[in-house]
Design a protein around this motif. Structure first.
Motif, PDB file in Angstrom:
ATOM      1  N   GLY A  54       0.821  -1.198   0.000  1.00 41.45           N
ATOM      2  CA  GLY A  54       0.000   0.000   0.000  1.00 41.45           C
ATOM      3  C   GLY A  54       0.853   1.246   0.000  1.00 41.45           C
ATOM      4  O   GLY A  54       1.907   1.273   0.640  1.00 41.45           O
ATOM      5  N   VAL A  55       0.417   2.261  -0.713  1.00 39.95           N
ATOM      6  CA  VAL A  55       1.133   3.533  -0.736  1.00 39.95           C
ATOM      7  C   VAL A  55       0.123   4.653  -0.909  1.00 39.95           C
ATOM      8  O   VAL A  55      -0.892   4.492  -1.593  1.00 39.95           O
ATOM      9  N   ASP A  56       0.383   5.772  -0.257  1.00 43.02           N
ATOM     10  CA  ASP A  56      -0.433   6.966  -0.455  1.00 43.02           C
ATOM     11  C   ASP A  56       0.448   8.187  -0.253  1.00 43.02           C
ATOM     12  O   ASP A  56       1.446   8.144   0.484  1.00 43.02           O
ATOM     13  N   ALA A  57       0.098   9.262  -0.917  1.00 51.32           N
ATOM     14  CA  ALA A  57       0.788  10.541  -0.753  1.00 51.32           C
ATOM     15  C   ALA A  57      -0.252  11.644  -0.729  1.00 51.32           C
ATOM     16  O   ALA A  57      -1.190  11.641  -1.534  1.00 51.32           O
ATOM     17  N   GLU A  58      -0.076  12.547   0.195  1.00 49.42           N
ATOM     18  CA  GLU A  58      -1.012  13.657   0.373  1.00 49.42           C
ATOM     19  C   GLU A  58      -0.241  14.978   0.401  1.00 49.42           C
ATOM     20  O   GLU A  58       0.934  15.009   0.755  1.00 49.42           O
ATOM     21  N   PRO A  59      -0.905  16.063   0.053  1.00 52.37           N
ATOM     22  CA  PRO A  59      -0.246  17.367   0.171  1.00 52.37           C
ATOM     23  C   PRO A  59       0.044  17.706   1.631  1.00 52.37           C
ATOM     24  O   PRO A  59      -0.700  17.315   2.527  1.00 52.37           O
ATOM     25  N   ARG A  60       1.134  18.396   1.846  1.00 55.58           N
ATOM     26  CA  ARG A  60       1.522  18.789   3.202  1.00 55.58           C
ATOM     27  C   ARG A  60       0.704  20.004   3.621  1.00 55.58           C
ATOM     28  O   ARG A  60       1.134  21.148   3.529  1.00 55.58           O
ATOM     29  N   ALA A  61      -0.492  19.705   4.098  1.00 55.60           N
ATOM     30  CA  ALA A  61      -1.418  20.765   4.497  1.00 55.60           C
ATOM     31  C   ALA A  61      -2.464  20.158   5.415  1.00 55.60           C
ATOM     32  O   ALA A  61      -2.674  18.933   5.420  1.00 55.60           O
ATOM     33  N   ALA A  62      -3.104  20.985   6.205  1.00 52.47           N
ATOM     34  CA  ALA A  62      -4.159  20.504   7.078  1.00 52.47           C
ATOM     35  C   ALA A  62      -5.331  19.978   6.255  1.00 52.47           C
ATOM     36  O   ALA A  62      -5.566  20.409   5.120  1.00 52.47           O
ATOM     37  N   PHE A 110      -4.915  10.665   7.918  1.00 54.57           N
ATOM     38  CA  PHE A 110      -5.677  10.363   6.706  1.00 54.57           C
ATOM     39  C   PHE A 110      -4.823   9.579   5.714  1.00 54.57           C
ATOM     40  O   PHE A 110      -5.272   8.588   5.122  1.00 54.57           O
ATOM     41  N   CYS A 111      -3.568   9.998   5.541  1.00 50.64           N
ATOM     42  CA  CYS A 111      -2.663   9.345   4.609  1.00 50.64           C
ATOM     43  C   CYS A 111      -2.423   7.888   5.001  1.00 50.64           C
ATOM     44  O   CYS A 111      -2.454   6.988   4.154  1.00 50.64           O
ATOM     45  N   VAL A 112      -2.186   7.642   6.279  1.00 53.90           N
ATOM     46  CA  VAL A 112      -1.935   6.277   6.742  1.00 53.90           C
ATOM     47  C   VAL A 112      -3.173   5.412   6.553  1.00 53.90           C
ATOM     48  O   VAL A 112      -3.090   4.255   6.121  1.00 53.90           O
ATOM     49  N   LYS A 113      -4.345   5.945   6.870  1.00 58.35           N
ATOM     50  CA  LYS A 113      -5.567   5.160   6.685  1.00 58.35           C
ATOM     51  C   LYS A 113      -5.798   4.837   5.211  1.00 58.35           C
ATOM     52  O   LYS A 113      -6.242   3.734   4.867  1.00 58.35           O
ATOM     53  N   GLU A 114      -5.493   5.776   4.333  1.00 58.67           N
ATOM     54  CA  GLU A 114      -5.595   5.504   2.906  1.00 58.67           C
ATOM     55  C   GLU A 114      -4.608   4.416   2.484  1.00 58.67           C
ATOM     56  O   GLU A 114      -4.928   3.551   1.658  1.00 58.67           O
ATOM     57  N   THR A 115      -3.407   4.451   3.039  1.00 55.44           N
ATOM     58  CA  THR A 115      -2.403   3.435   2.728  1.00 55.44           C
ATOM     59  C   THR A 115      -2.892   2.046   3.130  1.00 55.44           C
ATOM     60  O   THR A 115      -2.751   1.074   2.376  1.00 55.44           O
ATOM     61  N   VAL A 116      -3.460   1.944   4.324  1.00 57.02           N
ATOM     62  CA  VAL A 116      -3.980   0.661   4.797  1.00 57.02           C
ATOM     63  C   VAL A 116      -5.098   0.175   3.879  1.00 57.02           C
ATOM     64  O   VAL A 116      -5.128  -0.997   3.474  1.00 57.02           O
TER      65      VAL A 116
END
Length: 200
Positions: A40-48, A83-89
């Motif tokens: 699993g991999v996910d990337a999100e913008p560095r923002a709230a 959020f990013c970690v949950k998306e990765t899972v």
């Protein structure tokens, strides 16, 4: 690459993988199913996160550690990391099980020093590794220039384990191509044959 019913990529038989994309970034991880059960991999913008999103994904225990980490390290958007970690899972779980995993179905813990995370799956799992249910996953995260990426990889059962006689369903070595008449094709120059079980 074709899409499945929920938009997940349809990987060829014998292949596991995961893809992600956000503004200015694209990534994919791919491996033989004989080596890894989950990727699993996910990337999100560095923002709230946008207002109101955190409340839809967070569990009570996660809210507590996110609040504590925000107080100690305000430069990291811990809500976005969660959020990013949950998306990765989720991205690792659905291709392996064909079952939806909601945000509330995995409890996340983040180690802010080691840059790691663990996820406890809160729903019944059909996956097994060395005979035991796969109910905990682990991976790594980091905060980079404008990005918050995370990834996890769960190895398959070791096919060369002492006493093992046949691989698990998710770890079977695909049959090698054969010449007409039944002889095995020789391995390619850079190919290494996977370990085989003794016995039948």
């Amino acid at each position: 690459m074709l899409r499945g019913p929920h938009g997940a990529p349809q990987w060829p038989d014998g292949v596991v993988g995961s893809i992600t994309h956000c503004a200015g970034y694209r990534a994919a991880v791919v491996a033989h199913a004989t080596r890894f059960r989950l990727l699993g991999v996910d990337a999100e913008p560095r923002a709230a996160l946008p207002p109101g999103i955190l409340e839809t994904i967070v569990l009570p225990g996660e809210r507590s550690w996110a609040r504590d980490l925000r107080a100690g390290s305000p430069g990291v958007h811990w809500d976005r990391l969660l959020f990013c970690v949950k998306e990765t899972v989720h991205r690792s779980w659905y291709p392996a099980t064909a079952r939806w995993l909601g945000f509330e179905d995995a409890r996340i813990f983040v180690d802010p020093v080691a840059g790691t995370f663990s996820a406890r799956i809160l729903v019944p799992t059909p996956l097994r590794r060395q005979g035991r249910p796969i109910s905990r996953l682990s991976g790594r995260w980091l905060v980079g220039e404008g990005l918050v990426p995370a990834a996890l990889a769960t190895p398959c059962d070791p096919c060369s384990a002492p006493g093992a006689r046949r691989p698990c369903a998710g770890c079977r070595v695909p049959p090698r191509p054969r010449w007409p008449g039944g002889r095995d094709l020789p391995p390619t120059k850079n190919e290494k044959l996977p370990p085989q079980h003794g016995g039948g």
